[in-house]
Each structure stands twice: as structure tokens, then as C-alpha cells.
Design a protein around this motif. Structure first.
Motif, mmCIF file in Angstrom:
data_model
loop_
_atom_site.group_PDB
_atom_site.id
_atom_site.type_symbol
_atom_site.label_atom_id
_atom_site.label_comp_id
_atom_site.label_asym_id
_atom_site.label_seq_id
_atom_site.Cartn_x
_atom_site.Cartn_y
_atom_site.Cartn_z
ATOM 1 N N GLN A 128 0.845 -1.187 0.000
ATOM 2 C CA GLN A 128 0.000 0.000 0.000
ATOM 3 C C GLN A 128 0.890 1.251 0.000
ATOM 4 O O GLN A 128 1.759 1.395 0.845
ATOM 5 C CB GLN A 128 -0.899 -0.005 1.241
ATOM 6 C CG GLN A 128 -1.795 1.198 1.380
ATOM 7 C CD GLN A 128 -2.873 1.273 0.310
ATOM 8 O OE1 GLN A 128 -3.425 0.255 -0.061
ATOM 9 N NE2 GLN A 128 -3.158 2.460 -0.173
ATOM 10 N N VAL A 129 0.704 2.107 -0.974
ATOM 11 C CA VAL A 129 1.429 3.381 -1.023
ATOM 12 C C VAL A 129 0.415 4.504 -1.179
ATOM 13 O O VAL A 129 -0.710 4.280 -1.627
ATOM 14 C CB VAL A 129 2.459 3.428 -2.179
ATOM 15 C CG1 VAL A 129 3.557 2.413 -1.972
ATOM 16 C CG2 VAL A 129 1.786 3.221 -3.517
ATOM 17 N N VAL A 130 0.825 5.704 -0.791
ATOM 18 C CA VAL A 130 -0.037 6.880 -0.920
ATOM 19 C C VAL A 130 0.704 7.971 -1.685
ATOM 20 O O VAL A 130 1.928 7.941 -1.814
ATOM 21 C CB VAL A 130 -0.518 7.401 0.450
ATOM 22 C CG1 VAL A 130 -1.423 6.385 1.127
ATOM 23 C CG2 VAL A 130 0.652 7.763 1.342
ATOM 24 N N ARG A 131 -0.055 8.942 -2.159
ATOM 25 C CA ARG A 131 0.442 9.992 -3.038
ATOM 26 C C ARG A 131 1.642 10.746 -2.475
ATOM 27 O O ARG A 131 2.665 10.889 -3.127
ATOM 28 C CB ARG A 131 -0.691 10.975 -3.342
ATOM 29 C CG ARG A 131 -0.268 12.174 -4.145
ATOM 30 C CD ARG A 131 -1.442 13.058 -4.485
ATOM 31 N NE ARG A 131 -2.379 12.386 -5.361
ATOM 32 C CZ ARG A 131 -2.209 12.219 -6.676
ATOM 33 N NH1 ARG A 131 -1.127 12.697 -7.264
ATOM 34 N NH2 ARG A 131 -3.103 11.591 -7.402
ATOM 35 N N GLY A 132 1.516 11.313 -1.309
ATOM 36 C CA GLY A 132 2.565 12.174 -0.758
ATOM 37 C C GLY A 132 2.501 13.571 -1.355
ATOM 38 O O GLY A 132 1.813 13.814 -2.346
ATOM 39 N N ASP B 260 4.535 15.331 -3.121
ATOM 40 C CA ASP B 260 5.093 15.569 -4.464
ATOM 41 C C ASP B 260 4.648 14.521 -5.483
ATOM 42 O O ASP B 260 5.247 14.397 -6.549
ATOM 43 C CB ASP B 260 6.618 15.636 -4.402
ATOM 44 C CG ASP B 260 7.268 14.312 -4.001
ATOM 45 O OD1 ASP B 260 6.530 13.359 -3.623
ATOM 46 O OD2 ASP B 260 8.499 14.212 -4.058
ATOM 47 N N ASP B 261 3.618 13.746 -5.149
ATOM 48 C CA ASP B 261 3.046 12.707 -6.017
ATOM 49 C C ASP B 261 3.945 11.483 -6.178
ATOM 50 O O ASP B 261 3.663 10.615 -6.996
ATOM 51 C CB ASP B 261 2.694 13.260 -7.413
ATOM 52 C CG ASP B 261 1.763 14.442 -7.367
ATOM 53 O OD1 ASP B 261 0.931 14.517 -6.435
ATOM 54 O OD2 ASP B 261 1.851 15.309 -8.262
ATOM 55 N N HIS B 262 5.027 11.382 -5.413
ATOM 56 C CA HIS B 262 5.988 10.283 -5.537
ATOM 57 C C HIS B 262 6.016 9.375 -4.306
ATOM 58 O O HIS B 262 6.980 8.649 -4.093
ATOM 59 C CB HIS B 262 7.402 10.832 -5.776
ATOM 60 C CG HIS B 262 7.592 11.422 -7.129
ATOM 61 N ND1 HIS B 262 8.044 10.693 -8.202
ATOM 62 C CD2 HIS B 262 7.370 12.671 -7.597
ATOM 63 C CE1 HIS B 262 8.103 11.473 -9.265
ATOM 64 N NE2 HIS B 262 7.707 12.674 -8.927
ATOM 65 N N GLY B 263 4.973 9.407 -3.476
ATOM 66 C CA GLY B 263 4.938 8.574 -2.285
ATOM 67 C C GLY B 263 5.442 9.312 -1.065
ATOM 68 O O GLY B 263 5.710 10.518 -1.105
ATOM 69 N N VAL B 264 5.566 8.574 0.033
ATOM 70 C CA VAL B 264 6.007 9.167 1.298
ATOM 71 C C VAL B 264 7.089 8.314 1.929
ATOM 72 O O VAL B 264 7.166 7.109 1.719
ATOM 73 C CB VAL B 264 4.824 9.322 2.298
ATOM 74 C CG1 VAL B 264 3.803 10.324 1.789
ATOM 75 C CG2 VAL B 264 4.168 7.997 2.593
ATOM 76 N N SER B 265 7.932 8.967 2.706
ATOM 77 C CA SER B 265 8.953 8.336 3.533
ATOM 78 C C SER B 265 9.711 7.244 2.782
ATOM 79 O O SER B 265 10.271 7.497 1.717
ATOM 80 C CB SER B 265 8.286 7.799 4.801
ATOM 81 O OG SER B 265 9.241 7.346 5.706
ATOM 82 N N ALA B 266 9.693 6.039 3.300
ATOM 83 C CA ALA B 266 10.419 4.940 2.659
ATOM 84 C C ALA B 266 9.613 4.310 1.527
ATOM 85 O O ALA B 266 10.113 3.439 0.822
ATOM 86 C CB ALA B 266 10.762 3.874 3.691
ATOM 87 N N MET B 267 8.378 4.731 1.348
ATOM 88 C CA MET B 267 7.509 4.158 0.318
ATOM 89 C C MET B 267 7.416 5.105 -0.878
ATOM 90 O O MET B 267 6.353 5.561 -1.273
ATOM 91 C CB MET B 267 6.114 3.890 0.893
ATOM 92 C CG MET B 267 6.104 2.885 2.030
ATOM 93 S SD MET B 267 6.652 1.251 1.505
ATOM 94 C CE MET B 267 5.258 0.739 0.563
ATOM 95 N N ARG B 268 8.558 5.427 -1.469
ATOM 96 C CA ARG B 268 8.625 6.289 -2.633
ATOM 97 C C ARG B 268 8.469 5.445 -3.905
ATOM 98 O O ARG B 268 8.979 4.326 -3.991
ATOM 99 C CB ARG B 268 9.962 7.035 -2.679
ATOM 100 C CG ARG B 268 10.297 7.832 -1.433
ATOM 101 C CD ARG B 268 9.577 9.133 -1.363
ATOM 102 N NE ARG B 268 10.098 10.036 -2.388
ATOM 103 C CZ ARG B 268 9.493 11.138 -2.762
ATOM 104 N NH1 ARG B 268 8.345 11.481 -2.223
ATOM 105 N NH2 ARG B 268 10.007 11.909 -3.680
#
Length: 197
Positions: free
Chosen positions: A80-84, A86-94
């Protein structure tokens, strides 16, 4: 007599230069300007085919609001990943941690292309009727500030867009060959970027 020969030569030289100037813009870039004028009906017909690509899982999976989908069945992205921001994910889930610029990974079957990311929120295509999708795509405020001609260039040359035609083992490519798709984009633009109601 000699003056008239000189005038004829100058006229030929000028005519030749004008011909070169007229030809050069047609030989550069994507070639979209080579498309003859199209009617509104031809533009609409082209759009109907373009929409089949934009609504295909290769495009729709990343044109999502908060989390990407994956596969031909458009299932939840695992992990499961989320947008973040900058649209490239968050934290370690880029996104780029798995989907890198090296391209498709045949061992892990992870697709990849440069600048892998969720599409900007303004380009949320999920659930849009084809007419609304058309109007959104041609609106510079919603399409990354692109003119119709820049849209053609984007669809023709952007490596992330082109990935849809080479998605890797186990994934269905978009339904129209890339060259044909670009030609359809050119017709759509040449006919005034017509949209269905």
C-alpha cells in the motif's frame, strides 16, 4: 541583358531560400504540424479512440486520487502506497524505490520508467465520462499547462507515457499502437480538439 540575368539569378536564389525556410519547420519536432487540417467530425472520431487508451489500466492505474492501482484488473497496489506531497509517495515508500528509471525489471516483474509517480491530482481521470476527460485533457490549468501541440509531444516522447506500450511481462499494453495513437492525437488537434458532449 546582363542586369536581367543577375535579377533572374537573385530571384531564383531568393525563391530557393524561401523554399528552404518553408520546409525546415516541417522537418523538425514531432511532425504534428504535418497533419492536414481535420474536420470536427474527424477530431471527434479520433478522440473516441484516444479515450480507449487513456481509460486503459496502463493509464488509469496511476491517474488515481490517493493510491495507485496495479495490474490489468486494477487491484489495490501492493504494498500500500499513498500519493505524498510531491506525487511520488512518502517516507520509505517512494515510487522510485521499486519503479526506477532502469525500466521494467524482468525478475521481479516490477514496471519502471523515468519519473514514475501518481499523476497530479488535476489529472484524476478515474470515472470521468469521455467528454469530461476530453475537456480536462485540453485545459492547460489541468493538464500541466500544455497547449494542444505540447500534448501531442508529451504523448509521443515522454518515457513514462511510452511505457504503456511496453509494460513488461504479464501486463497488457494499451490497445492502439503508439504511432497510430500519436497520429490520432494529431488529427484530434488538427480538428480543433473537439470533445463529445
Amino acid at each position: 541583358m546582363q542586369n536581367s540575368r543577375i535579377r533572374v539569378r537573385k530571384t531564383r536564389v531568393i525563391a530557393g531560400l524561401l523554399a528552404v525556410i518553408a520546409i525546415v519547420p516541417w522537418t523538425r519536432g514531432t511532425g504534428w504540424s504535418q497533419t492536414p487540417a481535420a474536420s470536427q467530425a474527424e477530431s471527434l472520431a479520433a478522440w473516441e479512440k484516444i479515450a480507449t487508451v487513456l481509460q486503459h489500466p496502463r493509464c488509469l492505474n496511476c491517474h488515481q486520487l490517493n493510491s495507485p492501482l496495479q495490474g490489468d484488473t486494477r487491484g489495490p497496489h501492493i504494498p500500500q502506497v499513498v500519493r505524498g506531497p510531491d506525487d511520488h509517495g512518502v517516507s520509505a515508500m517512494r515510487c522510485g524505490n521499486c519503479h526506477n528509471e532502469m525500466g521494467n525489471n524482468p525478475t521481479s516483474r516490477t514496471p519502471g520508467a523515468p519519473h514514475w509517480a501518481l499523476a497530479p491530482v488535476s489529472m484524476l481521470w478515474q470515472g470521468l465520462p469521455v467528454g469530461n476527460l476530453c475537456r480536462m485533457l485540453k485545459n492547460p490549468a489541468l493538464n500541466g499547462n500544455r497547449s494542444p501541440e505540447a500534448l501531442v509531444e508529451h504523448m509521443e516522447g515522454d518515457p513514462l507515457v511510452r511505457w504503456g506500450w511496453n509494460p513488461g511481462r504479464g501486463l497488457e499494453p494499451v490497445p492502439i499502437p503508439h504511432k497510430e495513437f500519436v497520429n490520432l492525437m494529431q488529427v484530434w488537434v488538427a480538428g480543433g480538439t473537439a470533445c463529445p458532449k
